[in-house]
Design an enzyme around this catalytic site. Structure first.
Site, PDB file in Angstrom:
ATOM      1  N   ARG A  68       0.868  -1.190   0.000  1.00 27.22           N
ATOM      2  CA  ARG A  68       0.000   0.000   0.000  1.00 27.22           C
ATOM      3  C   ARG A  68       0.908   1.244   0.000  1.00 27.22           C
ATOM      4  O   ARG A  68       1.864   1.300   0.772  1.00 27.22           O
ATOM      5  CB  ARG A  68      -0.937   0.008   1.222  1.00 27.22           C
TER       6      ARG A  68
ATOM      7  N   ASP B  23      -2.335   9.411   7.444  1.00 24.72           N
ATOM      8  CA  ASP B  23      -1.501   8.341   6.875  1.00 24.72           C
ATOM      9  C   ASP B  23      -0.120   8.838   6.480  1.00 24.72           C
ATOM     10  O   ASP B  23       0.828   8.062   6.391  1.00 24.72           O
ATOM     11  CB  ASP B  23      -2.202   7.713   5.670  1.00 24.72           C
TER      12      ASP B  23
END
Ligand code: MRU
Length: 359
Positions: A91, A241
């Protein structure tokens, strides 16, 4: 007022002899089930398929993925590099993944291969313990913000987005850590939980708040603007994030819209994140890679069938043109402060909390 320490009711990730147990988040909130990871490929798939999710937990899982890879008998330089490559490609947005892999590499590379497997397990455990401590400190630094509002109004109404609670970390969470600290300290705290289409991580937030007995209300994402405009929200706190050097912050798609609406309504918008989410090498938000998760997640939805089993339902034909950027970037100018384990800083002054990062 002293808060009692929050502990995860079920560990999101833990070592079990030569394997790792995770809480499978694709089964929540309908089923609370653990799943065993035994190989590097298992760990990479767990991150890619989002059995585990949330920036700090992705980092911890990647660290254990390296331990699983080296525990298989080959701890050569080539095996280490292969594990790094595999996990790194899972990811792209959460920098915690790259941070954890770099930390593992830095610890393991100088060691002789025979010493690496054991050191990898120990370093993965240390990374997870570090996150647990960060979550606790974020909770304690964020607590006075909520306390001050509750003292004025009798209660505090927090809005959040996605899931940045214990499910996303190795501890109490990031955005939800101050909420848990306030709840444990006896402050009347209520949470607006936005469902977070397309993957509905808000359902995870509602589940963990309900397990902890924190009053909360689920809303459709599109209701957030109205609630903010009507003065029904005192503070917005989300996780992140990746936070760039200038304070621009990437988080689950939809965060930016909440920040805009909060700004227009004069409601303070905070980000809560540990050091492992800070990317001082990234000058600003434009340099943050945004994951594209494909159209299927928009055209389908996970729900529970009549028997309570999770099922996938079709919302729109798969032939429908759909795009699915998984994150967006909130510009620093919309952020009142970043709550870290070292304290709260305005987004453009993060360096003051992390002088070792240089400026
Ligand atoms: O795609 P996800 O569910 O991994 O995205 C998670 C988020 O955006 C969280 O808000 C972020 O990772 C912070 S978690 C403490």
């Amino acid at each position: 007022m002293t808060a009692t320490r929050f502990t995860q009711p079920v560990p999101t990730l833990c070592r079990d002899r030569d394997s790792v147990l995770i809480l499978d988040q694709t089964r929540l909130p309908w089923r609370c089930e653990q799943r065993r990871l035994s190989t590097l490929d298992d760990a990479a798939e767990a991150i890619r398929a989002m059995w585990v999710r949330g920036a700090p937990l992705i980092g911890g899982t990647a660290a254990y993925g390296v331990a699983l890879a080296l525990g298989g008998g080959d701890a050569s330089d080539a095996a280490l590099a292969h594990a790094h490559r595999c996990l790194s490609a899972t990811r792209p947005t959460a920098v915690n993944l790259q941070w954890a892999l770099a930390r593992m590499q830095g610890r393991l590379q100088p060691l002789p291969p025979a010493a690496r497997a054991e050191a990898a397990w120990a370093e993965a455990a240390a990374i997870c313990a570090d996150d647990d401590a960060c979550c606790e400190a974020i909770g304690l630094h964020g607590l006075p913000l909520l306390q001050a509002i509750a003292e004025r109004r009798g209660k505090v109404r927090v809005m959040t987005h996605c899931n940045a609670g214990w499910l996303a970390t190795l501890g109490a969470g990031t955005a939800l850590a101050p909420v848990y600290a306030a709840h444990l300290a006896g402050i009347a705290v209520e949470v607006w939980v936005s469902e977070t289409r397309p993957r509905n991580q808000g359902l995870l937030t509602a589940w963990e708040l309900s397990e902890a007995g924190v009053p909360h209300t689920l809303i459709a994402d599109n209701a957030a603007g109205l609630l903010l405009m009507r003065g029904e929200v005192d503070i917005v706190i989300t996780g992140a994030d990746r936070i760039a050097a200038n304070g621009d912050s990437a988080n689950k798609v939809g965060t930016y819209l909440k920040a805009l609406a909060a700004h227009a309504s004069g409601v303070p918008f905070y980000i809560a994140a540990p050091h492992s989410t800070l990317d001082f090498a990234c000058a600003d938000g434009a340099a943050i890679p945004i994951e594209d998760r494909g159209a299927a997640e928009v055209c389908r939805i996970r729900a529970a069938g009549a028997d309570g089993e999770p099922v996938e339902l079709q919302l729109a034909p798969d032939s429908t043109a759909a795009v699915n950027p998984a994150f967006d970037v909130t510009p620093a100018g919309l952020i009142a402060g970043i709550i870290t384990e070292r304290g709260i800083a305005p987004p453009n002054a993060l360096h003051s909390l992390y002088p070792e990062a240089g400026s």
